[in-house]
Design a protein around this motif. Structure first.
Motif, PDB file in Angstrom:
ATOM      1  N   VAL A   5      99.223  28.292 -58.519  1.00 52.44           N
ATOM      2  CA  VAL A   5      97.802  28.125 -58.827  1.00 52.44           C
ATOM      3  C   VAL A   5      96.983  28.209 -57.542  1.00 52.44           C
ATOM      4  O   VAL A   5      95.973  28.910 -57.475  1.00 52.44           O
ATOM      5  CB  VAL A   5      97.541  26.796 -59.559  1.00 52.44           C
ATOM      6  N   LEU A   6      97.430  27.499 -56.514  1.00 49.00           N
ATOM      7  CA  LEU A   6      96.706  27.531 -55.249  1.00 49.00           C
ATOM      8  C   LEU A   6      96.793  28.909 -54.601  1.00 49.00           C
ATOM      9  O   LEU A   6      95.794  29.442 -54.123  1.00 49.00           O
ATOM     10  CB  LEU A   6      97.236  26.465 -54.289  1.00 49.00           C
ATOM     11  N   LEU A   7      97.965  29.490 -54.622  1.00 49.42           N
ATOM     12  CA  LEU A   7      98.184  30.764 -53.937  1.00 49.42           C
ATOM     13  C   LEU A   7      97.531  31.936 -54.661  1.00 49.42           C
ATOM     14  O   LEU A   7      96.972  32.824 -54.024  1.00 49.42           O
ATOM     15  CB  LEU A   7      99.692  31.004 -53.798  1.00 49.42           C
ATOM     16  N   ASN A   8      97.581  31.940 -55.985  1.00 48.81           N
ATOM     17  CA  ASN A   8      97.122  33.106 -56.742  1.00 48.81           C
ATOM     18  C   ASN A   8      95.957  32.833 -57.680  1.00 48.81           C
ATOM     19  O   ASN A   8      95.519  33.738 -58.393  1.00 48.81           O
ATOM     20  CB  ASN A   8      98.297  33.669 -57.566  1.00 48.81           C
ATOM     21  N   GLY A   9      95.487  31.599 -57.712  1.00 53.52           N
ATOM     22  CA  GLY A   9      94.391  31.250 -58.618  1.00 53.52           C
ATOM     23  C   GLY A   9      93.136  32.055 -58.316  1.00 53.52           C
ATOM     24  O   GLY A   9      92.839  32.373 -57.168  1.00 53.52           O
ATOM     25  N   ASP A  10      92.405  32.374 -59.358  1.00 54.13           N
ATOM     26  CA  ASP A  10      91.173  33.141 -59.225  1.00 54.13           C
ATOM     27  C   ASP A  10      90.005  32.168 -59.172  1.00 54.13           C
ATOM     28  O   ASP A  10      89.665  31.546 -60.175  1.00 54.13           O
ATOM     29  CB  ASP A  10      91.035  34.097 -60.412  1.00 54.13           C
ATOM     30  N   PHE A  11      89.408  32.036 -58.003  1.00 61.08           N
ATOM     31  CA  PHE A  11      88.290  31.122 -57.835  1.00 61.08           C
ATOM     32  C   PHE A  11      86.953  31.796 -58.128  1.00 61.08           C
ATOM     33  O   PHE A  11      85.894  31.224 -57.894  1.00 61.08           O
ATOM     34  CB  PHE A  11      88.282  30.531 -56.422  1.00 61.08           C
ATOM     35  N   ALA A  12      87.000  33.012 -58.657  1.00 66.78           N
ATOM     36  CA  ALA A  12      85.763  33.741 -58.969  1.00 66.78           C
ATOM     37  C   ALA A  12      84.956  33.026 -60.052  1.00 66.78           C
ATOM     38  O   ALA A  12      83.728  32.964 -59.967  1.00 66.78           O
ATOM     39  CB  ALA A  12      86.082  35.170 -59.391  1.00 66.78           C
ATOM     40  N   GLU A  13      85.621  32.493 -61.064  1.00 72.79           N
ATOM     41  CA  GLU A  13      84.900  31.782 -62.124  1.00 72.79           C
ATOM     42  C   GLU A  13      84.231  30.523 -61.580  1.00 72.79           C
ATOM     43  O   GLU A  13      83.117  30.189 -61.983  1.00 72.79           O
ATOM     44  CB  GLU A  13      85.833  31.435 -63.280  1.00 72.79           C
ATOM     45  N   GLN A  16      81.201  31.663 -59.843  1.00 73.72           N
ATOM     46  CA  GLN A  16      80.131  31.978 -60.795  1.00 73.72           C
ATOM     47  C   GLN A  16      79.480  30.698 -61.309  1.00 73.72           C
ATOM     48  O   GLN A  16      78.261  30.630 -61.460  1.00 73.72           O
ATOM     49  CB  GLN A  16      80.665  32.800 -61.966  1.00 73.72           C
ATOM     50  N   ALA A  17      80.291  29.672 -61.559  1.00 72.89           N
ATOM     51  CA  ALA A  17      79.741  28.383 -61.995  1.00 72.89           C
ATOM     52  C   ALA A  17      78.823  27.805 -60.919  1.00 72.89           C
ATOM     53  O   ALA A  17      77.753  27.262 -61.220  1.00 72.89           O
ATOM     54  CB  ALA A  17      80.861  27.404 -62.322  1.00 72.89           C
ATOM     55  N   ILE A  18      79.220  27.952 -59.670  1.00 72.68           N
ATOM     56  CA  ILE A  18      78.388  27.464 -58.562  1.00 72.68           C
ATOM     57  C   ILE A  18      77.060  28.219 -58.532  1.00 72.68           C
ATOM     58  O   ILE A  18      75.995  27.619 -58.396  1.00 72.68           O
ATOM     59  CB  ILE A  18      79.144  27.595 -57.223  1.00 72.68           C
ATOM     60  N   THR A  19      77.136  29.525 -58.677  1.00 78.03           N
ATOM     61  CA  THR A  19      75.911  30.337 -58.702  1.00 78.03           C
ATOM     62  C   THR A  19      74.987  29.877 -59.823  1.00 78.03           C
ATOM     63  O   THR A  19      73.778  29.724 -59.624  1.00 78.03           O
ATOM     64  CB  THR A  19      76.255  31.833 -58.871  1.00 78.03           C
ATOM     65  N   GLN A  73      71.030  14.878 -60.218  1.00 80.68           N
ATOM     66  CA  GLN A  73      72.366  15.074 -60.783  1.00 80.68           C
ATOM     67  C   GLN A  73      72.794  16.534 -60.712  1.00 80.68           C
ATOM     68  O   GLN A  73      73.944  16.828 -60.379  1.00 80.68           O
ATOM     69  CB  GLN A  73      72.398  14.566 -62.218  1.00 80.68           C
ATOM     70  N   ALA A  74      71.906  17.454 -60.978  1.00 79.98           N
ATOM     71  CA  ALA A  74      72.238  18.882 -60.900  1.00 79.98           C
ATOM     72  C   ALA A  74      72.592  19.276 -59.470  1.00 79.98           C
ATOM     73  O   ALA A  74      73.528  20.061 -59.241  1.00 79.98           O
ATOM     74  CB  ALA A  74      71.079  19.723 -61.418  1.00 79.98           C
ATOM     75  N   GLN A  75      71.876  18.723 -58.493  1.00 74.01           N
ATOM     76  CA  GLN A  75      72.192  19.025 -57.092  1.00 74.01           C
ATOM     77  C   GLN A  75      73.558  18.464 -56.719  1.00 74.01           C
ATOM     78  O   GLN A  75      74.333  19.108 -56.014  1.00 74.01           O
ATOM     79  CB  GLN A  75      71.107  18.451 -56.166  1.00 74.01           C
ATOM     80  N   ARG A  76      73.873  17.277 -57.213  1.00 70.91           N
ATOM     81  CA  ARG A  76      75.195  16.685 -56.933  1.00 70.91           C
ATOM     82  C   ARG A  76      76.319  17.540 -57.528  1.00 70.91           C
ATOM     83  O   ARG A  76      77.346  17.756 -56.892  1.00 70.91           O
ATOM     84  CB  ARG A  76      75.256  15.274 -57.504  1.00 70.91           C
ATOM     85  N   ILE A  77      76.131  17.980 -58.740  1.00 66.44           N
ATOM     86  CA  ILE A  77      77.151  18.821 -59.385  1.00 66.44           C
ATOM     87  C   ILE A  77      77.347  20.101 -58.583  1.00 66.44           C
ATOM     88  O   ILE A  77      78.481  20.513 -58.314  1.00 66.44           O
ATOM     89  CB  ILE A  77      76.768  19.120 -60.849  1.00 66.44           C
ATOM     90  N   THR A  78      76.267  20.711 -58.171  1.00 68.13           N
ATOM     91  CA  THR A  78      76.342  21.928 -57.350  1.00 68.13           C
ATOM     92  C   THR A  78      77.120  21.657 -56.069  1.00 68.13           C
ATOM     93  O   THR A  78      78.008  22.435 -55.694  1.00 68.13           O
ATOM     94  CB  THR A  78      74.924  22.436 -57.006  1.00 68.13           C
ATOM     95  N   ASN A  79      76.802  20.556 -55.401  1.00 66.95           N
ATOM     96  CA  ASN A  79      77.475  20.216 -54.145  1.00 66.95           C
ATOM     97  C   ASN A  79      78.966  19.955 -54.346  1.00 66.95           C
ATOM     98  O   ASN A  79      79.792  20.385 -53.543  1.00 66.95           O
ATOM     99  CB  ASN A  79      76.817  19.000 -53.499  1.00 66.95           C
ATOM    100  N   ILE A  80      79.315  19.246 -55.408  1.00 68.34           N
ATOM    101  CA  ILE A  80      80.725  18.943 -55.690  1.00 68.34           C
ATOM    102  C   ILE A  80      81.503  20.235 -55.928  1.00 68.34           C
ATOM    103  O   ILE A  80      82.589  20.437 -55.368  1.00 68.34           O
ATOM    104  CB  ILE A  80      80.853  17.995 -56.900  1.00 68.34           C
ATOM    105  N   LEU A  81      80.969  21.102 -56.766  1.00 67.51           N
ATOM    106  CA  LEU A  81      81.648  22.366 -57.060  1.00 67.51           C
ATOM    107  C   LEU A  81      81.791  23.223 -55.804  1.00 67.51           C
ATOM    108  O   LEU A  81      82.861  23.802 -55.548  1.00 67.51           O
ATOM    109  CB  LEU A  81      80.902  23.144 -58.147  1.00 67.51           C
ATOM    110  N   THR A  82      80.736  23.297 -55.008  1.00 66.09           N
ATOM    111  CA  THR A  82      80.766  24.104 -53.782  1.00 66.09           C
ATOM    112  C   THR A  82      81.791  23.556 -52.800  1.00 66.09           C
ATOM    113  O   THR A  82      82.611  24.311 -52.252  1.00 66.09           O
ATOM    114  CB  THR A  82      79.369  24.131 -53.129  1.00 66.09           C
ATOM    115  N   ASP A  83      81.756  22.251 -52.558  1.00 67.39           N
ATOM    116  CA  ASP A  83      82.696  21.637 -51.621  1.00 67.39           C
ATOM    117  C   ASP A  83      84.144  21.829 -52.076  1.00 67.39           C
ATOM    118  O   ASP A  83      85.017  22.158 -51.260  1.00 67.39           O
ATOM    119  CB  ASP A  83      82.412  20.142 -51.456  1.00 67.39           C
TER     120      ASP A  83
END
Length: 186
Positions: A5-13, A16-19, A73-83
């Motif tokens: 999962v770590l080696l081959n996982g697709d972090f593109a989704e 996109q969620a972060i965007t 709350q929306a800013q926190r969610i964005t920050n958590i996902l980004t980090d």
């Protein structure tokens, strides 16, 4: 977290969620500003009298506060996902570098699932060919590889689990709306 999962996982989704989430605080900031400067300011200046006036002012003030809390709350969610995404990509890079170094000693790791893995020698089909040499390794090299990979997976697992815990705590922090989210979860 599983090795594969770590080696081959697709972090593109996740990207996109972060965007998508990055646009949410901006939109909510506009709504918050309108609620504060238009709705609440006008309600405070209004010359209303009576019980209905008091109830209406309280409702407008609470509504304006809800927009502030939703923005927070929306800013926190964005920050958590980004980090979390940045951390996982960093752990992936660290794992890839570790595996590249191990290949030079003819070693690799194999995912056993459920966060488990084992170290094994890379099998070369041309090993028996005349004049072919394959890098050698020792038991110590195998132990060192295992001891390098294990904490990388552990940190990736903790990053993922910690993000999930914080996101769930945001969701469960209030029964309705966003009230007081700015003061409860940091």
């Amino acid at each position: 977290m599983d090795l594969n999962v770590l080696l081959n996982g697709d972090f593109a989704e996740l990207g996109q969620a972060i965007t998508d989430w990055e646009s949410m605080p901006k939109r909510l900031a506009t709504l918050e500003n309108n609620a504060r400067n238009n709705l609440k300011a006008k309600a405070e200046k209004a010359r209303w009298a009576g019980v209905n006036a008091t109830v209406s002012r309280e409702f407008v003030a609470k509504t304006a506060d809800e927009f502030t809390d939703a923005h927070t709350q929306a800013q926190r969610i964005t920050n958590i996902l980004t980090d979390t995404r940045e951390e996982l990509i960093g752990y992936r890079q660290n794992l890839q570098e570790t595996l590249d170094t191990a290949r030079k000693k003819n070693l690799t790791v194999v995912d056993d699932g459920c966060g488990m893995f084992h170290v094994q020698m890379i099998i070369h089909p041309d090993r028996a060919a005349k004049g072919t040499t394959v890098p050698e390794h020792t038991d110590v090299d195998e132990d060192l590889l295992r001891d390098e990979v294990k904490p990388i997976l552990g940190k990736a697992t903790e990053s993922d689990s910690s993000a999930a815990r914080v996101l769930k705590s945001l969701v469960h922090s209030v029964k309705e709306g966003f009230a007081d989210s700015a003061s409860r979860v940091s």
